[in-house]
Scaffold this active site. Structure first.
Site, PDB file in Angstrom:
ATOM      1  N   TYR A 133      -8.221  -4.815  -4.726  1.00  0.00           N
ATOM      2  CA  TYR A 133      -7.135  -4.755  -5.720  1.00  0.00           C
ATOM      3  C   TYR A 133      -7.570  -3.870  -6.888  1.00  0.00           C
ATOM      4  O   TYR A 133      -6.830  -2.963  -7.312  1.00  0.00           O
ATOM      5  CB  TYR A 133      -6.796  -6.172  -6.196  1.00  0.00           C
ATOM      6  CG  TYR A 133      -5.723  -6.230  -7.265  1.00  0.00           C
ATOM      7  CD1 TYR A 133      -4.378  -6.164  -6.927  1.00  0.00           C
ATOM      8  CD2 TYR A 133      -6.055  -6.347  -8.616  1.00  0.00           C
ATOM      9  CE1 TYR A 133      -3.388  -6.209  -7.912  1.00  0.00           C
ATOM     10  CE2 TYR A 133      -5.087  -6.407  -9.598  1.00  0.00           C
ATOM     11  CZ  TYR A 133      -3.746  -6.337  -9.240  1.00  0.00           C
ATOM     12  OH  TYR A 133      -2.782  -6.393 -10.217  1.00  0.00           O
ATOM     13  N   SER A 139      -3.011  -2.183 -13.742  1.00  0.00           N
ATOM     14  CA  SER A 139      -3.668  -3.431 -14.131  1.00  0.00           C
ATOM     15  C   SER A 139      -4.912  -3.107 -14.951  1.00  0.00           C
ATOM     16  O   SER A 139      -5.483  -2.021 -14.818  1.00  0.00           O
ATOM     17  CB  SER A 139      -4.065  -4.202 -12.868  1.00  0.00           C
ATOM     18  OG  SER A 139      -4.991  -5.220 -13.175  1.00  0.00           O
TER      19      SER A 139
HETATM   20  N1  NAP Z   1       1.370 -10.837 -13.069  1.00  0.00           N
HETATM   21  C1  NAP Z   1       0.318 -10.328 -13.706  1.00  0.00           C
HETATM   22  O1  NAP Z   1      -0.380 -11.033 -14.459  1.00  0.00           O
HETATM   23  C2  NAP Z   1      -0.034  -8.877 -13.517  1.00  0.00           C
HETATM   24  C3  NAP Z   1      -1.074  -8.351 -14.291  1.00  0.00           C
HETATM   25  C4  NAP Z   1      -1.408  -7.001 -14.137  1.00  0.00           C
HETATM   26  C5  NAP Z   1      -0.709  -6.219 -13.241  1.00  0.00           C
HETATM   27  N2  NAP Z   1       0.302  -6.766 -12.499  1.00  0.00           N
HETATM   28  C6  NAP Z   1       1.006  -5.887 -11.556  1.00  0.00           C
HETATM   29  O2  NAP Z   1       2.392  -6.085 -11.697  1.00  0.00           O
HETATM   30  C7  NAP Z   1       3.052  -5.754 -10.465  1.00  0.00           C
HETATM   31  C8  NAP Z   1       4.040  -6.847 -10.113  1.00  0.00           C
HETATM   32  O3  NAP Z   1       3.319  -8.026  -9.869  1.00  0.00           O
HETATM   33  P1  NAP Z   1       3.905  -9.488 -10.154  1.00  0.00           P
HETATM   34  O4  NAP Z   1       2.955 -10.146 -11.043  1.00  0.00           O
HETATM   35  O5  NAP Z   1       5.339  -9.402 -10.520  1.00  0.00           O
HETATM   36  O6  NAP Z   1       3.706 -10.128  -8.724  1.00  0.00           O
HETATM   37  P2  NAP Z   1       4.683 -10.953  -7.750  1.00  0.00           P
HETATM   38  O7  NAP Z   1       5.603 -11.823  -8.521  1.00  0.00           O
HETATM   39  O8  NAP Z   1       3.767 -11.579  -6.762  1.00  0.00           O
HETATM   40  O9  NAP Z   1       5.536  -9.809  -7.083  1.00  0.00           O
HETATM   41  C9  NAP Z   1       4.954  -8.851  -6.264  1.00  0.00           C
HETATM   42  C10 NAP Z   1       6.035  -8.208  -5.461  1.00  0.00           C
HETATM   43  O10 NAP Z   1       5.448  -7.237  -4.575  1.00  0.00           O
HETATM   44  C11 NAP Z   1       5.979  -7.443  -3.282  1.00  0.00           C
HETATM   45  N3  NAP Z   1       5.030  -7.057  -2.245  1.00  0.00           N
HETATM   46  C12 NAP Z   1       3.768  -7.482  -2.079  1.00  0.00           C
HETATM   47  N4  NAP Z   1       3.251  -6.943  -0.967  1.00  0.00           N
HETATM   48  C13 NAP Z   1       4.220  -6.172  -0.420  1.00  0.00           C
HETATM   49  C14 NAP Z   1       4.303  -5.384   0.744  1.00  0.00           C
HETATM   50  N5  NAP Z   1       3.290  -5.282   1.598  1.00  0.00           N
HETATM   51  N6  NAP Z   1       5.456  -4.735   1.004  1.00  0.00           N
HETATM   52  C15 NAP Z   1       6.503  -4.829   0.173  1.00  0.00           C
HETATM   53  N7  NAP Z   1       6.496  -5.567  -0.951  1.00  0.00           N
HETATM   54  C16 NAP Z   1       5.356  -6.230  -1.234  1.00  0.00           C
HETATM   55  C17 NAP Z   1       6.256  -8.930  -3.208  1.00  0.00           C
HETATM   56  O11 NAP Z   1       7.185  -9.193  -2.173  1.00  0.00           O
HETATM   57  P3  NAP Z   1       7.297 -10.664  -1.536  1.00  0.00           P
HETATM   58  O12 NAP Z   1       7.585 -11.578  -2.670  1.00  0.00           O
HETATM   59  O13 NAP Z   1       8.395 -10.533  -0.575  1.00  0.00           O
HETATM   60  O14 NAP Z   1       5.966 -10.933  -0.915  1.00  0.00           O
HETATM   61  C18 NAP Z   1       6.790  -9.214  -4.592  1.00  0.00           C
HETATM   62  O15 NAP Z   1       8.165  -8.945  -4.683  1.00  0.00           O
HETATM   63  C19 NAP Z   1       1.936  -5.564  -9.436  1.00  0.00           C
HETATM   64  O16 NAP Z   1       1.713  -4.196  -9.229  1.00  0.00           O
HETATM   65  C20 NAP Z   1       0.719  -6.190 -10.103  1.00  0.00           C
HETATM   66  O17 NAP Z   1      -0.471  -5.602  -9.653  1.00  0.00           O
HETATM   67  C21 NAP Z   1       0.655  -8.073 -12.618  1.00  0.00           C
END
Ligand code: NAP
Length: 279
Positions: free
Chosen positions: A187, A174
C-alpha cells in the site's frame, strides 16, 4: 446557496457553513452542468461522498467500483435527488486490462461525447505485515489496483480528457506515500508510485495547459479502509468523508471552469493535504 439535493444530504449540508467564501460564491446546483467526471471507488467512503457531492453541483458522474450493489445505492441517490445523468461501471481494478479501458473510453464517448474529470480514489490496503513476510500474490494485487490500473485509466481516457475543454485528474494518495512506514508494504509503495504518476502526468501536460493534475491526501478519515487499518481506533475521532469535499470541489471546479473561483489554483502536479489546505 439554495440546493435541494444538498438538503437531502445532511452529512454534506453540515459542512457547508465552514466552506470558504470563494466556494460559496461559485457553487450552485448547475455549476458543473455538462461536466462528466469519473470517480473510482464510488460505492463507498470518500469516493461515494465525492460522487454524490459532484452530482449535487450538476456533474454527470461515472461511478466505477467493485461492488455493483454499492454503486447502485449511490446511483439511486443521485437519480432521486439530482437532475444529472450518472452511470455505473462495475469493475474490479485488480483485473483491469487495456481492452476493458478501451471499451470504457468508447462507451463514455458514445454516451456523453466528452470527459472532464478523472478521480483515482479506489485503492486496496492489503496486509499490514513486514516486507520479508509479504505474500508476492497480494503484493501484485495491491500494485495492480493502486498503480497499474491508474496508469491504464490515465492512458486509455487521455484523449477524452484532452479534447478541448479544461479537465482535471486527481490521484487520491496517503501520508505513507510521502514517508514510508513499517508494515504498510505494498500500500505504501503503491502510494509512492501514485505520487510519481501524478508528477509525471503533470509535467507532461503542463505546457499544453489543458489538463490540471493533483494529488490529494485525505488523511485519517472515517471509512471502511481506515477501520481495517486501525481496528482499535474510535471512528468518532475522525473526520467524515464529506469534510474533504471542499478541497475536491475547489480543485475540480477551479480546473474545469477557469477564472470562476477567486482563489488561485495550486500549480499543476501539486500534492495537497485535505486536513490543512485552508490554513
Ligand atoms: N480513510 C482513510 O483514513 C484514508 C487515509 C489516507 C488515504 N486514503 C485513501 O482514500 C481513498 C479512498 O479510501 P476510503 O478510505 O474511502 O476507503 P473505502 O471506504 O474502503 O473505499 C474504497 C473504495 O475503493 C473500492 N475498491 C477497492 N478495491 C477495488 C478494486 N479492486 N476495484 C474497484 N474498486 C475497488 C472499494 O470498492 P468496494 O467497496 O466495492 O470494495 C471502495 O468503494 C483510497 O485511495 C485511500 O488509499 C484513505
Amino acid at each position: 446557496m439554495t440546493n435541494t439535493a444538498i438538503e437531502n444530504y445532511p452529512e454534506l449540508l453540515a459542512q457547508i457553513a465552514d466552506w470558504p467564501r470563494f466556494l460559496h460564491d461559485v457553487l450552485a446546483p448547475n455549476t458543473l452542468l455538462g461536466k462528466r467526471i469519473v470517480v473510482t471507488g464510488a460505492g463507498d467512503g470518500i469516493g461515494k461522498a465525492l460522487a454524490k457531492s459532484l452530482a449535487c453541483f450538476g456533474a454527470d458522474v461515472i461511478l466505477l467500483g467493485r461492488t455493483r450493489a454499492k454503486l447502485e445505492t449511490a446511483f439511486d441517490w443521485i437519480k432521486q435527488h439530482t437532475q444529472t445523468d450518472p452511470v455505473i461501471v462495475p469493475c474490479d481494478l485488480a483485473r483491469l486490462d487495456t481492452d476493458t479501458v478501451n471499451a470504457l473510453a468508447e462507451s463514455i464517448s458514445d454516451h456523453y461525447g466528452s470527459l472532464h474529470g478523472l478521480v483515482h480514489n479506489a485503492s486496496m490496503l492489503g496486509p499490514k505485515i513486514p516486507l520479508v513476510h509479504y505474500p508476492a500474490d497480494q503484493w501484485q494485487t495491491v500494485m495492480q489496483t493502486n498503480v497499474n490500473a491508474v496508469f491504464m485509466l490515465n492512458q486509455g481516457l487521455f484523449n477524452l480528457l484532452d479534447q478541448g475543454d479544461p479537465s482535471c485528474v486527481i490521484h487520491v494518495s496517503s501520508s505513507v506515500g510521502l514517508q514510508g512506514r513499517a508494515y504498510w508494504g505494498a500500500y505504501s509503495a503503491s502510494k509512492f508510485a501514485l505520487e510519481g504518476l501524478n508528477q509525471i502526468l503533470a509535467d507532461e501536460t503542463e505546457t499544453a495547459g489543458k489538463i490540471r493534475v493533483y494529488s490529494v491526501n485525505p488523511g485519517g478519515t472515517r471509512t471502511a479502509m481506515r477501520r481495517e487499518a486501525y481496528p482499535l481506533e474510535d471512528p468518532q475521532t475522525l473526520p467524515i468523508p464529506e469534510q474533504h469535499m471542499s478541497l475536491f470541489l475547489f480543485l475540480l471546479v477551479g480546473s474545469l471552469l477557469p477564472g470562476q473561483i477567486s482563489k488561485p489554483l495550486p500549480t499543476t502536479g501539486a500534492q495537497l493535504d485535505a486536513r490543512n489546505w485552508q490554513s
